[in-house]
Each structure stands twice: as C-alpha cells, then as structure tokens.
Design a protein around this motif. Structure first.
Motif, PDB file in Angstrom:
ATOM      1  N   HIS A 577      67.021  52.054  24.575  1.00 41.87           N
ATOM      2  CA  HIS A 577      68.085  51.065  24.653  1.00 41.87           C
ATOM      3  C   HIS A 577      68.178  50.621  26.109  1.00 41.87           C
ATOM      4  O   HIS A 577      67.897  51.391  27.020  1.00 41.87           O
ATOM      5  CB  HIS A 577      69.433  51.650  24.216  1.00 41.87           C
ATOM      6  CG  HIS A 577      69.493  51.952  22.753  1.00 41.87           C
ATOM      7  ND1 HIS A 577      69.521  50.977  21.786  1.00 41.87           N
ATOM      8  CD2 HIS A 577      69.506  53.141  22.097  1.00 41.87           C
ATOM      9  CE1 HIS A 577      69.571  51.542  20.586  1.00 41.87           C
ATOM     10  NE2 HIS A 577      69.551  52.863  20.737  1.00 41.87           N
ATOM     11  N   CYS A 613      73.181  45.795  25.241  1.00 44.75           N
ATOM     12  CA  CYS A 613      71.852  46.412  25.198  1.00 44.75           C
ATOM     13  C   CYS A 613      70.812  45.312  25.338  1.00 44.75           C
ATOM     14  O   CYS A 613      70.891  44.276  24.695  1.00 44.75           O
ATOM     15  CB  CYS A 613      71.659  47.166  23.884  1.00 44.75           C
ATOM     16  SG  CYS A 613      69.943  47.654  23.584  1.00 44.75           S
ATOM     17  N   ASP A 615      67.365  45.695  24.998  1.00 43.27           N
ATOM     18  CA  ASP A 615      66.095  45.905  24.296  1.00 43.27           C
ATOM     19  C   ASP A 615      66.329  45.732  22.797  1.00 43.27           C
ATOM     20  O   ASP A 615      67.129  46.474  22.199  1.00 43.27           O
ATOM     21  CB  ASP A 615      65.587  47.321  24.615  1.00 43.27           C
ATOM     22  CG  ASP A 615      64.175  47.552  24.102  1.00 43.27           C
ATOM     23  OD1 ASP A 615      63.793  46.963  23.075  1.00 43.27           O
ATOM     24  OD2 ASP A 615      63.450  48.345  24.736  1.00 43.27           O
ATOM     25  N   PHE A 616      65.663  44.783  22.191  1.00 44.24           N
ATOM     26  CA  PHE A 616      65.915  44.468  20.771  1.00 44.24           C
ATOM     27  C   PHE A 616      65.588  45.694  19.914  1.00 44.24           C
ATOM     28  O   PHE A 616      64.442  45.992  19.625  1.00 44.24           O
ATOM     29  CB  PHE A 616      65.093  43.258  20.327  1.00 44.24           C
ATOM     30  CG  PHE A 616      65.696  42.570  19.138  1.00 44.24           C
ATOM     31  CD1 PHE A 616      66.299  41.321  19.273  1.00 44.24           C
ATOM     32  CD2 PHE A 616      65.708  43.177  17.881  1.00 44.24           C
ATOM     33  CE1 PHE A 616      66.884  40.694  18.179  1.00 44.24           C
ATOM     34  CE2 PHE A 616      66.301  42.559  16.797  1.00 44.24           C
ATOM     35  CZ  PHE A 616      66.889  41.312  16.940  1.00 44.24           C
ATOM     36  N   CYS A 617      66.634  46.419  19.498  1.00 40.55           N
ATOM     37  CA  CYS A 617      66.425  47.751  18.943  1.00 40.55           C
ATOM     38  C   CYS A 617      66.696  47.853  17.457  1.00 40.55           C
ATOM     39  O   CYS A 617      66.297  48.817  16.813  1.00 40.55           O
ATOM     40  CB  CYS A 617      67.313  48.738  19.699  1.00 40.55           C
ATOM     41  SG  CYS A 617      69.033  48.206  19.770  1.00 40.55           S
ATOM     42  N   HIS A 621      70.983  44.394  16.955  1.00 42.10           N
ATOM     43  CA  HIS A 621      70.861  44.536  18.413  1.00 42.10           C
ATOM     44  C   HIS A 621      71.824  43.598  19.149  1.00 42.10           C
ATOM     45  O   HIS A 621      72.458  43.996  20.129  1.00 42.10           O
ATOM     46  CB  HIS A 621      69.420  44.249  18.829  1.00 42.10           C
ATOM     47  CG  HIS A 621      69.265  43.761  20.230  1.00 42.10           C
ATOM     48  ND1 HIS A 621      69.316  44.602  21.309  1.00 42.10           N
ATOM     49  CD2 HIS A 621      69.077  42.513  20.735  1.00 42.10           C
ATOM     50  CE1 HIS A 621      69.165  43.889  22.422  1.00 42.10           C
ATOM     51  NE2 HIS A 621      69.023  42.623  22.096  1.00 42.10           N
ATOM     52  N   MET A 624      75.127  44.968  19.731  1.00 46.50           N
ATOM     53  CA  MET A 624      75.221  46.165  20.570  1.00 46.50           C
ATOM     54  C   MET A 624      75.732  45.753  21.953  1.00 46.50           C
ATOM     55  O   MET A 624      74.971  45.567  22.894  1.00 46.50           O
ATOM     56  CB  MET A 624      73.842  46.823  20.668  1.00 46.50           C
ATOM     57  CG  MET A 624      73.878  48.239  21.160  1.00 46.50           C
ATOM     58  SD  MET A 624      72.344  49.099  20.804  1.00 46.50           S
ATOM     59  CE  MET A 624      72.689  50.641  21.633  1.00 46.50           C
TER      60      MET A 624
HETATM   61 CU1  CUA Z   1      70.015  48.913  21.653  1.00 48.76          CU
HETATM   62 CU2  CUA Z   1      69.409  46.709  21.458  1.00 48.76          CU
END
Ligand code: CUA
Ligand code: RUQ
Length: 666
Positions: A577, A613, A615-617, A621, A624
């Motif tokens: 993340h 966040c 980072d495409f998680c 996302h 987030m």
């Molecule tokens: Cu954690 Cu996007």
C-alpha cells in the motif's frame, strides 16, 4: 578513406559509426522472444550511472523488471524520503541524496556467483552499497574515507572476502590540511585503496585496511582468481601526476601502470601491526529488516598500510597508454588491460608475473614501488583489435570479447594465441559489456550484452537527449549474432547476469507482522492511535484493503509536524500500500506487507487535507483514503481520530460551522 576516418576518430576520441552499416538493421527476434507468461533465463543487474540506482532486466527479452534505488532518493518507493530510509543516504558531508553509480559486483563463492548480494559503487561522494538479492533492496551503505571519487570499485574476490575501493582522484589525505596550492599535486596529493571485508553470513561491509599509494588516478580493477587468488589488479592513469588539462598532460607517457597488490601479504602486515591508525570520518549505514529502520553511525578511524613499510606487497606492470579496464580471465592466468589510446591490447601472464618477481626482472621503481619489465610479464598483444579498447569479458571456451569505444564494435579474440576471431558493430560506442558469469571462473556464455553510450538513429527521438541502450548478442556459435536492441534507464556502466534459477525461489514475499519491531508499529487496527508530543503529532496508522485506520484526524494545528507511521497489515505477496498527503514536501511512501514506514508532513495552513493510498491495490483502491483537519495555532479543537464512526472532535463553536453561511450561532 576508412583509415582516414579511423585516425580522425582516434585523434578526437569521438565515436565513429561502424563501417559495416549494412548490418545495422537485423536481429533475430525468435531467439530473444520470451513468450508472455514464461520467464527469462537470466537476471541482468545493470548499473544506473548518474541516476544513482541499479536496474534489473530479463535476458534474453530485455524486459525491465525493477529499478532499485541505491544512492539516490526514489519517489516511487519512498527510499531516502521516509524517516526510516533517510539515514541510508547520510555521509560525513550530511545527507547526500544522489550518486554516480558505475559498477556492480555480485557475491561469489569458490569463484562462482552465489546469488546473495550485489555490491555497488558511488563514484561521486565515495561510497559502497550492498543490495540484498532476496528483497532487491539496499541494505547497507558505507562511505570511504581518504578517497575522492570511488571509481575502481567494487570488484570482488572469489569467495567474497573483499570488495575494493580505489580512488579515482588523488588528493591530500583526510587528516592533512588540504588547503594547499593545486600545483603542489606532486608533493601533496596521494592515492588510496580500501579493502572492504564482507561478513560471510550477514554480508556486512567493514573497511579492513587501506593502502596509501602514489598520487595517480585509479580507473578499474579485478581480483585474481584460481592461481592468482590473493592478488588484485588495478589500472592507473595519470602516472604523470598532472593537475590540469589531463586530456593532454595525463597522456604524455608512453606507458602507465597496472598496479598488482598482494592482499594476502597485506593481511599479514596488518596482523603484524604494520598499519597506522588514522583519524578519519565516514558514515556506515545499515538497514534493519525487523525494525524496518536504518541507522547511520559515524566512524572515526581506519588502518592504513604504507607500501614503504611493506616490501613485496605491490608491484607495477607497465601498460600502454591510459589503461581503462583491467580484466582477469576465468582461469586467473591472464590479465587483460585496455589502453584507451593504445593500438593493441596487452595481455599479461600471471605465471610470468610471478617469475619476474622471483627473477627481479625490474625496470626501476615508481615512488618506491618496483616496476616489472613489460616484456617479462607479457603473454602477448592482441594486434589491430580496433580503436579505443575499454572492457573485456570472457566466455567458457577460452575467448575474450573487448568493447571498442571509438570504432563502435566488439571484438572476439582467443586468449591462447591472441588471434582476432570475429567483430560486430554496436550502435554506438559501447562502454562495458556483460556475459552471464563472465567475470567468474565459470562463465555461462550464450549471450553477450553491450551497453552503448550513444544511440543516434536507433530509436524514436525524444528531444535533445536520446535513450542509452543495450544490445543483446548470441555468442553460442563461432560468429557473434545481433539479437535485440533495448533501451536502458540511467547511463549503464557495468552489469552482471546470473541464471534466473539462482534467485527465483528465494525471493522474500512478505515481512511477518509478528516479527515487526518498529517502535511505531500497529499490529492491528486496535493499536492505531494519534498522540501529541509538543508540536509533533504521531499517527499510528494501518493499511489493509481497502481502508486506512484512522481515516478522520482532527486537532492538528498549523506548524505541527505530523508523522504518519503506516503499517501494512497485509500478509500476502505483492500487496503493497502507498501513502501520500497533499502538500507533502517529500514523496509518497510505499509499504510492503508487514512493514512500517513513516512519512513526515508539516501542517502549513488551515484546512482539510486528504490522504490516500497511492498503489492500486483493490477494486476499492480509490476509496482507500481519509481526511486530516488543520486548525489555527491556539485553536481548542481536541486531538481526535476515528474510522467508520463519523465522530469528529466537536467544540461548541465548531458544531454549526458551515462554510459560507453568515454565522448565526446564538
Ligand atoms: Cu491500498 Cu490502494
Ligand atoms: S567505466 S567511466 Cu566502468 Cu568504462 Cu566508469
């Protein structure tokens, strides 16, 4: 015509287009094709030059997998920006967030790659780094005292006993008053070579000893291996000791030197107490994978050997015209030195070198160090190899491959009889080259990669600066065949390649959350909190798909320093993340599963600041995210944090606040 062109090239030391331009277009796509979903055969670890990083490519595809920040801050990972990693870039000059990274050395056991560490040099503010090959992250940075440009470095012995650091520039030593006229070079400037030991278990670097040398410039080096194990060979130029217009004044002599150092002898002298303790100042920075934090220590002494007190420890081998690369063949018998301005490539024999020492076949001394007779150590010269030889690598069949910067080609020649076997053009002006296992006792051969300095007309142009590039060749047959061109990042200098199987199975996937001993870790959402210490606000935060805890923070005031200590609670491979907040003066931080990293942010104005966040998680996302409220200095908004409860810190004055309404709160 070709001759005229060639001599023009040599005089100007500019690169010229290869004569054989008809082969400029070609390649064998099938041989470099790695089908989608399948793996490359080799990892290629490539220096990044003036971007201060290293890069990891697949061979034969030329695909770029990762850029590993080493001496430079990386906004992509937060390296050098997070509070935990800033100490990695500390030096005796303070925080130095950049360097010029030229050479790498892979750790070896019994003369072969062992896939444990990559060592890297910083050419500008003299440093060495160690990168862990299970994480592809920089674990250690060591500054080198008594040095002014760490070019002839790192280069490694066959059991990773030592890596070396020889200074590019000679200068007055660190414990002297360096305030001297520059034209007193000859009496006041000195060189220095450091032997840095490697802890066989942890990999930790330590300056075991230094050797004081005459005031020359060191360029490159290689350790002996097999029969020449115990020796190290350094190319030196500017043996003229010139301090101005080196282009001319450091090229005056017909021969410079390869300096041969018997490091086993040096160890004996060290043990016998021959070294002098010298007061210096240098930083040693180590990253701890449990606290997820680096510590920087300033060290203050080093042991220095003076060749005058240590007979038999070093010798000079004359070498034509400003040698650059000095490379040792897989057997350890032959030392190939490339004189940048020489018309031939001298190859020295270790056996003859030993005999010359026994026979005292000397040609006088240079600053008290015996100079061996050129003919006495010469195995032979490769005749008419091309123009501007720089670096040599080896295959497993007794052949050598030398890059020719000026004539833009790689020349294949046989070590035994020095016969030139083949030559291929490169586009253009190759610096280093790399053959998988090429610098070890057991080259894998098969491929050769050239790292080119100039690419005019090879790629889509991108303004004044064009990409640097690599070219992949098939060297499995008698003739060298071009397979692929691929662009590279930074300016690659040296690179090494090792079989993918050595690294694939030992990659670290996560950091175990229970092993996390970071002082600000939150091992679950229940441990998150926000605390004030004076004008510092510490936020214990967690990240897990797909929310940050806490995600509403109030009670921060203008001027506060806010430290976001973010723990990634995931315990799953490939789920980092990221964390960023509006107005941060540094970068994002990217937190690996089980890790804690800290972003410092200063509240500079009143308002609402989103954080999120990066980072495409997951599918959510974008959700987030969270908000931080900043109130004026002296405000009575209490420190408050929450997630999901929608309970802000409300004061009476606060409760009915609506922006834009004419305040009627009676
Ligand atoms: Cu954690 Cu996007
Ligand atoms: S080198 S200029 Cu390795 Cu040829 Cu640095």
């Amino acid at each position: 015509m070709v001759l005229i062109l060639a001599s023009v090239c040599l005089i100007s030391m500019q690169s010229c287009k290869p004569k054989t331009t008809k082969t400029a277009v070609g390649g064998d796509a099938a041989k470099s094709f790695v089908a989608p979903g399948t793996y490359d055969e080799f990892y290629n670890i490539v220096s990044g030059g003036f971007n201060g990083q290293i890069a990891v490519y697949g061979i034969p595809s030329g695909r770029l997998f990762r850029i590993v920040p080493v001496f430079s801050q990386s906004p992509e990972s937060g390296y050098g920006f997070s509070e935990e990693t800033k100490p990695m870039l500390n030096t005796s000059h303070g925080f130095v967030p950049w360097d010029d990274q030229h050479h790498i050395a892979l750790s070896q056991t019994k003369g072969e790659h062992d896939g444990r560490w990559v060592f890297a040099n910083g050419n500008n503010t003299p440093r060495l780094a160690r990168i862990d090959l299970t994480t592809f992250r920089t674990s250690e940075v060591l500054e080198i005292p008594n040095s002014a440009g760490n070019h002839a470095s790192p280069f490694i012995t066959e059991n990773s006993e030592y890596i070396v650091a020889a200074t590019r520039f000679s200068v007055p030593l660190d414990d002297q008053n360096g305030d001297v006229p520059i034209n007193t070079y000859k009496q006041n400037f000195k060189g220095s070579i450091s032997f840095v030991s490697i802890n066989p278990t942890s990999g930790e670097m330590n300056i075991a000893f230094q050797i004081r040398t005459p005031g020359v410039n060191f360029d490159l080096s290689r350790a002996g291996k097999g029969k020449s194990h115990g020796w190290f060979f350094f190319s030196c130029y500017n043996t003229e000791k010139a301090n101005t217009l080196l282009e001319v004044n450091a090229s005056a002599k017909d021969k410079d030197f390869v300096m041969a150092v018997n490091w086993k002898k040096a160890e004996e002298y060290l043990k016998a107490g021959k070294a002098k303790k010298q007061a210096v100042k240098y930083a040693h920075n180590l990253y701890d994978e449990n606290t997820h934090t680096a510590a920087s220590t300033i060290k203050t002494e080093v042991f220095v050997l003076d060749p005058a007190d240590c007979p038999d420890m070093m010798y000079l081998i004359p070498c034509p015209k400003s040698p650059h690369g000095t490379d040792v063949d897989p057997t350890g018998e032959y030392i190939v030195a490339s004189g940048k301005l020489a018309a031939s490539i001298p190859v020295f024999s270790f056996t003859k070198f030993q005999k010359a020492i026994t026979d005292k076949a000397f040609d006088g001394e240079y600053d008290g160090i015996p100079v061996i007779k050129y003919e006495a150590v010469l195995h032979g010269e490769v005749a008419k190899p091309g123009l501007g030889p720089l670096h040599t690598e080896f295959d497993e069949k007794g052949n050598a491959y030398t890059t020719m910067f000026v004539s833009s080609e790689i020349v294949k020649w046989r070590i035994s009889d020095l016969e030139v076997l083949d030559r291929v053009p490169t586009y253009y002006s190759p610096g280093h080259l790399s053959i998988p296992g090429g610098p070890t006792a057991k080259p894998h051969g098969k491929y050769m990669i050239a790292y080119n300095k100039i690419t005019k007309d090879r790629y889509l142009p991108t303004g004044p600066e064009l990409t640097q590039s690599a070219q992949l060749f098939d060297i499995s047959g008698e003739k060298i065949k071009l397979l692929l061109d691929f662009p590279t990042t930074g300016e690659p200098h040296y690179a090494e390649a090792l079989p993918a199987s050595m690294l694939m199975s030992k990659q670290r996937k996560i950091y175990k959350i229970e092993e996390n001993t970071h002082p600000y870790v939150s091992k679950g959402e229940g441990q998150t909190k926000v605390e004030r210490k004076g004008n510092q606000v510490h936020v214990w935060m967690t990240a897990i798909r797909s929310h940050l805890t806490p995600d509403n923070i109030e009670g921060v005031k203008v001027g506060d320093e806010v430290y976001f200590h973010v723990t990634n609670l995931e315990q799953d491979w490939d789920v980092p993340h990221g964390f960023a907040i509006k107005g941060a003066n540094n970068a994002e931080i990217l937190i690996m599963p089980g890790e804690t990293q800290t972003l410092k942010w200063v509240a500079d104005r009143v308002g609402i600041f989103p954080f999120y966040c990066t980072d495409f998680c997951s599918a959510l996302h974008q959700e987030m995210s969270g908000y931080l409220r900043v109130s004026p200095v002296g405000s009575n908004v209490a420190l408050h944090f929450s997630t999901g409860t929608n309970k802000p810190s409300v004061t009476d004055a606060d409760s009915a606040k609506t922006i834009g309404s004419t305040s009627k709160t009676k």
